[in-house]
Structures are given as C-alpha cells and as structure tokens.
Design an enzyme around this catalytic site. Sequence first.
Site, mmCIF file in Angstrom:
data_model
loop_
_atom_site.group_PDB
_atom_site.id
_atom_site.type_symbol
_atom_site.label_atom_id
_atom_site.label_comp_id
_atom_site.label_asym_id
_atom_site.label_seq_id
_atom_site.Cartn_x
_atom_site.Cartn_y
_atom_site.Cartn_z
ATOM 1 N N MET A 91 0.828 -1.216 0.166
ATOM 2 C CA MET A 91 0.082 0.111 0.071
ATOM 3 C C MET A 91 0.843 1.265 0.023
ATOM 4 S SD MET A 91 -2.877 -1.656 -0.385
ATOM 5 C CE MET A 91 -3.860 -0.040 0.231
ATOM 6 N N LEU A 94 4.607 4.125 -5.639
ATOM 7 C CA LEU A 94 6.220 3.986 -5.655
ATOM 8 C C LEU A 94 6.532 5.037 -6.713
ATOM 9 C CD1 LEU A 94 5.979 0.280 -6.300
ATOM 10 C CD2 LEU A 94 7.277 1.404 -4.363
ATOM 11 N N HIS A 110 -5.083 -5.077 -8.313
ATOM 12 C CA HIS A 110 -5.838 -4.007 -8.030
ATOM 13 C C HIS A 110 -7.148 -4.599 -7.893
ATOM 14 C CE1 HIS A 110 -7.096 0.152 -7.278
ATOM 15 N NE2 HIS A 110 -7.829 -0.014 -8.245
HETATM 16 C C1 GRF Z 1 -6.163 -6.746 -2.260
HETATM 17 O O1 GRF Z 1 -7.567 -6.718 -2.274
HETATM 18 C C2 GRF Z 1 -5.348 -6.343 -3.159
HETATM 19 O O2 GRF Z 1 -6.214 -6.287 -4.564
HETATM 20 C C3 GRF Z 1 -5.214 -4.833 -2.748
HETATM 21 O O3 GRF Z 1 -5.135 -5.077 -1.283
HETATM 22 C C4 GRF Z 1 -5.673 -6.246 -0.931
HETATM 23 C C5 GRF Z 1 -4.700 -7.212 -0.354
HETATM 24 O O4 GRF Z 1 -4.983 -8.119 0.442
HETATM 25 N N1 GRF Z 1 -4.198 -4.183 -3.680
HETATM 26 P P1 GRF Z 1 -4.014 -9.302 1.055
HETATM 27 O O5 GRF Z 1 -3.026 -8.603 1.863
HETATM 28 O O6 GRF Z 1 -3.538 -9.890 -0.266
HETATM 29 O O7 GRF Z 1 -5.001 -10.221 2.060
#
Ligand code: GRF
Length: 225
Positions: A91, A94, A110
Amino acid sequence: MTDRLIVLISGRGSNLQAIQAACVSGQIPAQIAGVISNRPEAAGLAIARRAGLPTQVVDHRRFASREDFEAALDEAIATWPSDWIVLAGFMRALTPGFVDRHRGRLVNIHPSLLPAFTGLHTHSRALRAGVCWHGATVHFVTAELDGGPIIAQAAVPVDPEDDEARLANKVLAAEHRLYPLALAWLCRGALKLEGDRVHWRQSPPPQERSLLAMIPEDGTCTVQR
Ligand code: GRF
C-alpha cells in the site's frame, strides 16, 4: 531453473498465501525468494514465516523521503536474486524512479476492473456508482498509479444484496484465482511488457485472461467463460 519471486506486502497477506500455495503445487513454476513488508505489524509476515519463507521489514515511517525509503527497499530486494517483484496488497505509491528501475518485472493486483476505480476504497465506490460488474486486475506497474498495461482481469457480478464487505470478499476470492494464473503465464514466458503494451508470445492469449468469477455462499471461486 525456476523463476524467483519477491512478494511485497503491507497487511493481511491472503494473496501472498494463494501465490505461495500455487508455487508449492506447481501451478506457478516459481518459488518465492522472500517477502518484504513496509509494516512490521503486517499479518502476512506470519503467513510467510509459517511457510518457511525469508522475510524483511522496511518500515516506511523510518525514512524522511520516499526516495530514501525506496533506496532501502531496493537494498532489501537485492538481498535475494529475483525475476519478478510481485506487489500483493503493498500500500505505498512508488516513485517513477523505482518503477523505471524495475520496469517489466514489477506487477500488481488492483481490486477493480481497471481503468475504473483507480486508487483506494474501490468496493464502496463501485457500489455507489451502481455498476453491475466489479472485479480485479493484474497489471504491469508503470509510473501512472494503477495505470499500467493489463495482463488479466476477473469480473464478479454485483448483486443487489452486496454491501462493501460482501463485495470485497467476492473480489478477493477472485483475486486468489487470478493472481496465480497471471504469474504462471509470466513465469512460463507467455507474455512480456513491450513499451506500453503487453506482448503475448503465445497467440492468441489464454482465454482465462478474462475470468468470469462466480462466488457462491461458501466463498469458493468458480470460473465460467
Ligand atoms: C487486495 O484486495 C489487493 O487487490 C489490494 O489489497 C488487498 C490485499 O489483500 N491491492 P491481501 O493482503 O493480499 O489479503
């Protein structure tokens, strides 16, 4: 020699878990060389350790600038030889510098059907917009946030009874099918990034590139064409 993945996480780690399971089963012809989190408290770190994977934490809060953070991230990445850098719920935005350094081997998932709903809170925004279909996208990472060339997408129907949590669960179940599939193609050399486009060496591209994911009450994801 199988490909080596470095997986970058920030939280729960359920995609990491799905990717690791797919590496162990042989669906993805690769192994995870290491897992890096920018948050020491990320639950995904425990998942990695339980699977016997090496982990590192590069806590972004310890750095004065994005560039300093990314220099430390680069150092951590360089600890292990790798073919692909896989963002799985990572999260942090970059910088173009970081993205360019790893261009063509940096991929992300995403939780929306891009180019709709870039950025955060995709599920509540999809509900507010009243869309009939929502989903997830695996794409190469470029400097444009959530704007890189699309490798594969999974669509889930939005049902009248969906609230944010229910829709998020459906999309997540689809992600756990989609990401391993896309990574398997990458590791088999079925596609690569060429300029600003995905070039499929295998032509036509696999049908499953556009998954229609059906999620029944038990949460298992089945896929139809
Ligand atoms: C997922 O929904 C992904 O698409 C988004 O963040 C979430 C991460 O979930 N970028 P996890 O940490 O893999 O359970």
